[in-house]
Design a protein around this motif. Structure first.
Motif, PDB file in Angstrom:
ATOM      1  N   LEU A  65      -0.871   3.167   8.326  1.00  0.00           N
ATOM      2  CA  LEU A  65      -0.118   5.008   8.652  1.00  0.00           C
ATOM      3  C   LEU A  65       1.238   4.855   7.998  1.00  0.00           C
ATOM      4  CD1 LEU A  65      -0.873   7.253   7.795  1.00  0.00           C
ATOM      5  CD2 LEU A  65      -1.011   7.500  10.681  1.00  0.00           C
ATOM      6  N   SER A  66       1.912   3.912   8.528  1.00  0.00           N
ATOM      7  CA  SER A  66       3.725   3.722   8.307  1.00  0.00           C
ATOM      8  C   SER A  66       4.171   2.868   7.169  1.00  0.00           C
ATOM      9  CB  SER A  66       3.532   3.077   9.813  1.00  0.00           C
ATOM     10  OG  SER A  66       3.835   1.715   9.847  1.00  0.00           O
ATOM     11  N   LEU A  67       3.082   2.114   6.603  1.00  0.00           N
ATOM     12  CA  LEU A  67       3.556   2.096   5.983  1.00  0.00           C
ATOM     13  C   LEU A  67       2.960   2.209   4.496  1.00  0.00           C
ATOM     14  CD1 LEU A  67       2.585  -1.976   6.468  1.00  0.00           C
ATOM     15  CD2 LEU A  67       4.589  -1.395   6.197  1.00  0.00           C
ATOM     16  N   VAL A  68       1.979   3.369   4.852  1.00  0.00           N
ATOM     17  CA  VAL A  68       1.897   4.228   3.147  1.00  0.00           C
ATOM     18  C   VAL A  68       3.174   5.143   2.346  1.00  0.00           C
ATOM     19  CG1 VAL A  68       1.635   6.069   4.461  1.00  0.00           C
ATOM     20  CG2 VAL A  68       0.012   5.691   2.224  1.00  0.00           C
ATOM     21  N   TYR A  69       4.042   4.925   3.370  1.00  0.00           N
ATOM     22  CA  TYR A  69       5.359   5.958   2.454  1.00  0.00           C
ATOM     23  C   TYR A  69       6.262   4.608   1.762  1.00  0.00           C
ATOM     24  CZ  TYR A  69       3.804   9.130   5.785  1.00  0.00           C
ATOM     25  OH  TYR A  69       2.967  10.182   6.616  1.00  0.00           O
ATOM     26  N   LEU A  70       5.745   3.621   1.552  1.00  0.00           N
ATOM     27  CA  LEU A  70       6.375   3.048   0.928  1.00  0.00           C
ATOM     28  C   LEU A  70       5.616   3.008  -0.530  1.00  0.00           C
ATOM     29  CD1 LEU A  70       6.952  -0.558   3.188  1.00  0.00           C
ATOM     30  CD2 LEU A  70       8.899   1.464   2.500  1.00  0.00           C
ATOM     31  N   PHE A  71       4.514   3.511  -0.595  1.00  0.00           N
ATOM     32  CA  PHE A  71       4.302   3.632  -2.492  1.00  0.00           C
ATOM     33  C   PHE A  71       4.999   4.686  -2.847  1.00  0.00           C
ATOM     34  CE2 PHE A  71       0.294   2.007  -0.060  1.00  0.00           C
ATOM     35  CZ  PHE A  71       0.161   0.842  -1.058  1.00  0.00           C
ATOM     36  N   ARG A  72       4.962   4.717  -4.137  1.00  0.00           N
ATOM     37  CA  ARG A  72       5.738   5.049  -4.895  1.00  0.00           C
ATOM     38  C   ARG A  72       5.277   7.058  -5.313  1.00  0.00           C
ATOM     39  NH1 ARG A  72      10.760   4.074  -6.392  1.00  0.00           N
ATOM     40  NH2 ARG A  72      11.518   2.183  -6.396  1.00  0.00           N
ATOM     41  N   THR A  73       3.952   6.834  -5.636  1.00  0.00           N
ATOM     42  CA  THR A  73       3.745   8.307  -5.717  1.00  0.00           C
ATOM     43  C   THR A  73       2.421   7.961  -4.560  1.00  0.00           C
ATOM     44  OG1 THR A  73       2.640   7.148  -7.209  1.00  0.00           O
ATOM     45  CG2 THR A  73       4.257   7.999  -7.988  1.00  0.00           C
ATOM     46  N   PRO A  74       1.614   9.419  -4.183  1.00  0.00           N
ATOM     47  CA  PRO A  74       0.405   9.454  -3.825  1.00  0.00           C
ATOM     48  C   PRO A  74      -0.536   8.899  -4.737  1.00  0.00           C
ATOM     49  CG  PRO A  74       1.329  11.492  -3.618  1.00  0.00           C
ATOM     50  CD  PRO A  74       2.518  11.174  -4.185  1.00  0.00           C
ATOM     51  N   LEU A  75      -0.677   8.810  -5.500  1.00  0.00           N
ATOM     52  CA  LEU A  75      -1.707   7.983  -6.768  1.00  0.00           C
ATOM     53  C   LEU A  75      -2.169   6.318  -5.898  1.00  0.00           C
ATOM     54  CD1 LEU A  75      -3.984   8.371  -8.259  1.00  0.00           C
ATOM     55  CD2 LEU A  75      -2.081   7.528 -10.585  1.00  0.00           C
ATOM     56  N   ARG A  76      -0.323   5.995  -6.589  1.00  0.00           N
ATOM     57  CA  ARG A  76      -0.415   4.897  -6.109  1.00  0.00           C
ATOM     58  C   ARG A  76      -0.824   4.830  -4.519  1.00  0.00           C
ATOM     59  NH1 ARG A  76       4.863   1.936  -8.457  1.00  0.00           N
ATOM     60  NH2 ARG A  76       3.988   2.127 -10.546  1.00  0.00           N
ATOM     61  N   ALA A  77      -0.800   4.685  -3.697  1.00  0.00           N
ATOM     62  CA  ALA A  77      -1.375   4.984  -2.467  1.00  0.00           C
ATOM     63  C   ALA A  77      -3.021   5.151  -2.468  1.00  0.00           C
ATOM     64  CB  ALA A  77      -0.468   6.211  -1.360  1.00  0.00           C
ATOM     65  N   TRP A  78      -3.281   5.975  -2.868  1.00  0.00           N
ATOM     66  CA  TRP A  78      -4.545   6.388  -2.960  1.00  0.00           C
ATOM     67  C   TRP A  78      -4.952   5.208  -3.762  1.00  0.00           C
ATOM     68  CZ3 TRP A  78      -7.928   9.504  -0.486  1.00  0.00           C
ATOM     69  CH2 TRP A  78      -7.363  10.487   0.316  1.00  0.00           C
ATOM     70  N   LEU A  79      -4.588   5.123  -4.367  1.00  0.00           N
ATOM     71  CA  LEU A  79      -5.736   3.698  -5.604  1.00  0.00           C
ATOM     72  C   LEU A  79      -5.378   2.227  -4.616  1.00  0.00           C
ATOM     73  CD1 LEU A  79      -3.852   4.750  -8.660  1.00  0.00           C
ATOM     74  CD2 LEU A  79      -6.537   4.888  -8.356  1.00  0.00           C
ATOM     75  N   TRP A  80      -4.045   1.696  -4.079  1.00  0.00           N
ATOM     76  CA  TRP A  80      -4.484   0.693  -3.629  1.00  0.00           C
ATOM     77  C   TRP A  80      -4.994   0.584  -2.493  1.00  0.00           C
ATOM     78  CZ3 TRP A  80      -2.748  -3.665  -4.766  1.00  0.00           C
ATOM     79  CH2 TRP A  80      -1.611  -3.931  -6.122  1.00  0.00           C
ATOM     80  N   LEU A  81      -5.263   1.949  -2.065  1.00  0.00           N
ATOM     81  CA  LEU A  81      -5.386   1.801  -0.448  1.00  0.00           C
ATOM     82  C   LEU A  81      -7.411   2.251  -0.260  1.00  0.00           C
ATOM     83  CD1 LEU A  81      -3.370   3.892   2.456  1.00  0.00           C
ATOM     84  CD2 LEU A  81      -4.343   1.279   2.467  1.00  0.00           C
ATOM     85  N   GLY A  82      -7.290   1.952  -1.503  1.00  0.00           N
ATOM     86  CA  GLY A  82      -8.963   2.270  -2.117  1.00  0.00           C
ATOM     87  C   GLY A  82      -9.862   1.188  -2.435  1.00  0.00           C
ATOM     88  N   ALA A  83      -8.687   0.491  -2.935  1.00  0.00           N
ATOM     89  CA  ALA A  83      -9.106  -0.973  -3.394  1.00  0.00           C
ATOM     90  C   ALA A  83      -9.311  -1.758  -2.357  1.00  0.00           C
ATOM     91  CB  ALA A  83      -8.295  -1.378  -4.578  1.00  0.00           C
ATOM     92  N   ALA A  84      -8.077  -1.915  -1.096  1.00  0.00           N
ATOM     93  CA  ALA A  84      -7.851  -2.765  -0.266  1.00  0.00           C
ATOM     94  C   ALA A  84      -9.522  -2.403   0.810  1.00  0.00           C
ATOM     95  CB  ALA A  84      -6.822  -1.919   0.749  1.00  0.00           C
ATOM     96  N   ASN A  85      -9.719  -0.879   0.825  1.00  0.00           N
ATOM     97  CA  ASN A  85     -11.280  -0.406   1.690  1.00  0.00           C
ATOM     98  C   ASN A  85     -12.448  -1.064   0.795  1.00  0.00           C
ATOM     99  OD1 ASN A  85     -11.360   1.466   3.807  1.00  0.00           O
ATOM    100  ND2 ASN A  85      -9.107   2.249   2.496  1.00  0.00           N
ATOM    101  N   ALA A  86     -12.394  -1.196  -0.730  1.00  0.00           N
ATOM    102  CA  ALA A  86     -13.367  -1.907  -1.074  1.00  0.00           C
ATOM    103  C   ALA A  86     -13.512  -3.320  -1.159  1.00  0.00           C
ATOM    104  CB  ALA A  86     -13.794  -2.108  -2.609  1.00  0.00           C
ATOM    105  N   SER A  87     -12.437  -3.582  -0.786  1.00  0.00           N
ATOM    106  CA  SER A  87     -12.204  -5.505  -0.874  1.00  0.00           C
ATOM    107  C   SER A  87     -12.623  -5.363   0.565  1.00  0.00           C
ATOM    108  CB  SER A  87     -10.897  -5.774  -1.263  1.00  0.00           C
ATOM    109  OG  SER A  87     -10.689  -5.917  -2.188  1.00  0.00           O
ATOM    110  N   ALA A  88     -12.930  -4.983   1.630  1.00  0.00           N
ATOM    111  CA  ALA A  88     -12.223  -5.028   3.082  1.00  0.00           C
ATOM    112  C   ALA A  88     -14.097  -4.822   3.613  1.00  0.00           C
ATOM    113  CB  ALA A  88     -11.582  -4.555   3.904  1.00  0.00           C
ATOM    114  N   PHE A  89     -14.399  -3.537   2.853  1.00  0.00           N
ATOM    115  CA  PHE A  89     -16.220  -3.512   3.075  1.00  0.00           C
ATOM    116  C   PHE A  89     -16.956  -4.548   2.252  1.00  0.00           C
ATOM    117  CE2 PHE A  89     -14.433   0.695   5.122  1.00  0.00           C
ATOM    118  CZ  PHE A  89     -14.944   0.332   5.862  1.00  0.00           C
TER     119      PHE A  89
END
Length: 100
Positions: A65-89
């Motif tokens: 939650l603290s590092l999410v503000y380093l993304f340039r746009t919310p779309l990038r945050a959603w896409l990168w965190l979504g990919a990280a979730n898919a990979s981790a699960f």
């Protein structure tokens, strides 16, 4: 293609915060589950390990939650965190299948 860089703006905070809250929680759960399976003594590590895994979720979630503000746009945050979730699960699913 324009070479102008996108400037960070405070109007993007809501989308980033929502991405960090929702997807950060899922990522923290998956990472805690991976530690539960791959950590010392495996999934049957006893009461102390269960308690540790429970308390591990909060700092992982807060870190995302603290590092999410380093993304340039919310779309990038959603896409990168979504990919990280898919990979981790996906990794958690593979570990559970191979170790049970």
């Amino acid at each position: 293609m324009s070479t102008e860089r996108v400037r960070l703006q405070s109007r993007h905070w809501f989308g980033k915060t929502l991405a960090g809250t929702v997807l950060g929680f899922g990522l923290a759960l998956a990472l805690s589950g991976l530690f539960a399976w791959l950590g010392p003594d495996g999934i049957d590590g006893g009461g102390g390990k269960v308690q540790f895994n429970m308390w591990l979720i909060a700092p992982l979630w807060a870190g995302v939650l603290s590092l999410v503000y380093l993304f340039r746009t919310p779309l990038r945050a959603w896409l990168w965190l979504g990919a990280a979730n898919a990979s981790a699960f996906g990794l958690l699913w593979a570990v559970r299948l191979s170790m049970s």
